[in-house]
Design an enzyme around this catalytic site. Structure first.
Site, PDB file in Angstrom:
ATOM      1  N   TYR A  29      51.696  46.327  97.867  1.00  0.00           N
ATOM      2  CA  TYR A  29      51.970  45.823  96.525  1.00  0.00           C
ATOM      3  C   TYR A  29      53.454  46.079  96.221  1.00  0.00           C
ATOM      4  O   TYR A  29      53.960  47.181  96.457  1.00  0.00           O
ATOM      5  CB  TYR A  29      51.080  46.563  95.516  1.00  0.00           C
ATOM      6  CG  TYR A  29      51.399  46.219  94.093  1.00  0.00           C
ATOM      7  CD1 TYR A  29      51.124  44.954  93.605  1.00  0.00           C
ATOM      8  CD2 TYR A  29      51.995  47.141  93.248  1.00  0.00           C
ATOM      9  CE1 TYR A  29      51.433  44.619  92.300  1.00  0.00           C
ATOM     10  CE2 TYR A  29      52.303  46.819  91.938  1.00  0.00           C
ATOM     11  CZ  TYR A  29      52.021  45.553  91.469  1.00  0.00           C
ATOM     12  OH  TYR A  29      52.333  45.226  90.182  1.00  0.00           O
TER      13      TYR A  29
ATOM     14  N   ARG B  84      45.924  63.856  75.110  1.00  0.00           N
ATOM     15  CA  ARG B  84      46.613  63.756  76.400  1.00  0.00           C
ATOM     16  C   ARG B  84      45.788  64.456  77.480  1.00  0.00           C
ATOM     17  O   ARG B  84      45.757  64.045  78.631  1.00  0.00           O
ATOM     18  CB  ARG B  84      48.027  64.347  76.329  1.00  0.00           C
ATOM     19  CG  ARG B  84      48.668  64.500  77.694  1.00  0.00           C
ATOM     20  CD  ARG B  84      50.196  64.471  77.711  1.00  0.00           C
ATOM     21  NE  ARG B  84      50.838  65.166  76.612  1.00  0.00           N
ATOM     22  CZ  ARG B  84      50.956  66.495  76.516  1.00  0.00           C
ATOM     23  NH1 ARG B  84      50.462  67.296  77.443  1.00  0.00           N
ATOM     24  NH2 ARG B  84      51.557  67.025  75.474  1.00  0.00           N
TER      25      ARG B  84
ATOM     26  N   LYS C 286      43.285  45.017  87.048  1.00  0.00           N
ATOM     27  CA  LYS C 286      42.808  43.869  87.820  1.00  0.00           C
ATOM     28  C   LYS C 286      41.293  43.688  87.654  1.00  0.00           C
ATOM     29  O   LYS C 286      40.838  43.455  86.553  1.00  0.00           O
ATOM     30  CB  LYS C 286      43.241  44.045  89.273  1.00  0.00           C
ATOM     31  CG  LYS C 286      44.696  44.507  89.440  1.00  0.00           C
ATOM     32  CD  LYS C 286      45.727  43.489  88.935  1.00  0.00           C
ATOM     33  CE  LYS C 286      47.140  44.062  88.820  1.00  0.00           C
ATOM     34  NZ  LYS C 286      47.690  44.660  90.007  1.00  0.00           N
TER      35      LYS C 286
HETATM   36  C1  LIG Z   1      48.711  45.578  90.286  1.00  0.00           C
HETATM   37  C2  LIG Z   1      48.616  46.512  91.417  1.00  0.00           C
HETATM   38  C3  LIG Z   1      49.130  47.811  91.326  1.00  0.00           C
HETATM   39  C4  LIG Z   1      49.860  48.305  90.092  1.00  0.00           C
HETATM   40  O1  LIG Z   1      49.052  48.338  88.971  1.00  0.00           O
HETATM   41  P1  LIG Z   1      49.563  48.095  87.447  1.00  0.00           P
HETATM   42  O2  LIG Z   1      48.329  48.249  86.672  1.00  0.00           O
HETATM   43  O3  LIG Z   1      50.161  46.713  87.411  1.00  0.00           O
HETATM   44  O4  LIG Z   1      50.590  49.136  87.163  1.00  0.00           O
HETATM   45  C5  LIG Z   1      48.960  48.643  92.408  1.00  0.00           C
HETATM   46  N1  LIG Z   1      48.337  48.242  93.520  1.00  0.00           N
HETATM   47  C6  LIG Z   1      47.845  46.994  93.649  1.00  0.00           C
HETATM   48  C7  LIG Z   1      47.166  46.597  94.907  1.00  0.00           C
HETATM   49  C8  LIG Z   1      47.961  46.095  92.603  1.00  0.00           C
HETATM   50  O5  LIG Z   1      47.492  44.852  92.737  1.00  0.00           O
END
Ligand SMILES: *Cc1c(COP(=O)(O)O)cnc(C)c1O
Length: 377
Positions: free
Chosen positions: A98, A46, A195
């Protein structure tokens, strides 16, 4: 080191005598101590794990920071970041955020006494006007999701510095390949590593990157205490994704530009929102602060029926949430990512039943165009 090389070799600080080129996955929860009061540097996963540490060093280098912290998701990273604040603190945010961040701020953080004001952060004067004696931070996304508005990070950072506020920048859309917010005055860079950084729609991850030592230490403490850490295997997956970040971003951006041009000339398309189109209102600003425009494209079709038809008819392009992977994905922000944003706010931002958002992938551009063409007929 050039970023193209850094993506591939930046992480190769792991020293081992096996000659392994890929960083080993240290699938360990705990580590044995050599003696009383001694540590190998790793005690419990952790707090730190060698595979994750490797990834964290890589992301810190890519963002020109000195500390990167890897979380189990982007939202875990944002949630930990907001542990910096306490009841009564006021935070200014982009009005076009988001959906998950919007939900966190308005349905959870606000219950803990944090106050939020959403403004169009492309309007620097509006940001300045929203600062109160209780304001502690400005949280921005650029370009915004899904309306693709660009915020002038340098200009906002001047306000933040003058008023002693933290500037928090979600850099998920452009990635460190195209934009380094810390260089423009940001205090913390946030990523959904789910992403572009991982890039294959196969793992969740999140990051916070900082440059200031005191701030890094506070965030590290929150991280180790609250525990939303990235697993060793997922750390390895993100490391592998980053190796091809540069080539993926280049090609995805090229596809996005060609697709945007094609969409702009289609009779059923009313408007295309892509920062890389020279007639986008923020094109010049974007060119000034970033090295690229990314591969996210939103567009408005002629009527809601067309929007539904496109979503049902696309076959190569997948109707799915998320973005940034090698597969092209299309979403209906009104029903999906932004479903929790109140209707009046959504409508005022332009997120209506004709708006679709496309994450352009790595497929051949002619196949992508053919898919949209048949879906729009
Ligand atoms: C997807 C996304 C998030 C959140 O991320 P997760 O990995 O889905 O928890 C935050 N900000 C933006 C711009 C995103 O596209």
């Amino acid at each position: 080191m050039n970023i193209n090389t850094l993506c591939i070799h930046g992480s190769n600080v792991y020293h081992n005598d096996t000659g392994a080129i890929s960083v080993p996955i240290f699938q360990n929860a705990t580590f044995a101590h050599p003696g009383v009061g001694q540590s190998t540097g790793y005690d419990y996963s952790r707090i730190q794990n060698p595979t994750r540490e490797h990834l964290e060093e890589t992301i810190a280098q890519l963002e020109h920071g000195n500390e990167g912290i890897a979380f189990s998701s982007g939202m875990a990273a944002v949630t930990a970041l907001f542990e910096l604040f306490k009841s009564g603190d006021h935070i200014i945010t982009s009005d076009d955020l988001y959906g998950g961040s919007h939900r966190l701020f308005n349905s959870i953080s606000s219950n803990h006494g944090l106050q939020f004001t959403a403004v169009n952060t492309s309007d620097t004067a509006a940001v300045k006007g929203a600062v109160t004696p209780l304001t502690k931070a400005i949280f921005i996304e650029t370009p915004t999701n899904p309306m693709m508005k660009v915020t002038d990070i340098k200009a906002i950072s001047k306000i933040a510095k003058a008023c002693d506020l933290l500037l928090l920048v979600d850099n998920t859309f452009l990635t460190p390949y195209y934009l380094n917010p810390l260089e423009l005055g940001a205090d913390v860079v946030i990523h959904s590593g789910t992403k572009y950084l991982s890039g294959h729609n196969d793992t969740l991850a999140g990051f916070l990157v900082t440059k200031n030592k005191a701030l890094s230490e506070r965030l590290r403490f929150i991280y180790g205490t609250t525990g939303a850490c990235l697993s060793p295997f997922d750390s390895w997956l993100v490391l592998r994704g980053i190796k091809t970040l540069a080539v993926r971003m280049d090609r995805q951006q090229q596809n996005a530009l060609e697709l945007s041009k094609w969409l702009s000339h289609h009779t059923r398309i009313k408007k295309v929102f892509y920062v890389g189109l020279p007639d986008h209102p923020d094109y010049a600003l974007s060119k000034k602060q970033a090295r690229g425009f990314g591969a996210m494209v939103s567009f408005k079709v002629d009527c809601p029926q067309t929007a539904v038809k496109v979503l049902e008819r696309v076959s190569l392009i997948l109707y799915a949430e998320s973005l940034g992977g090698v597969e092209s994905l299309i979403t209906y922000p009104m029903l999906q990512t932004h479903a929790d944003v109140p209707e009046n706010i959504r409508e005022s931002l332009g997120i209506d039943n004709c708006l679709l958002r496309l994450s352009v992938g790595l497929e051949d551009i002619n196949d992508l165009i053919a898919d949209l063409d048949q879906a729009l007929k």
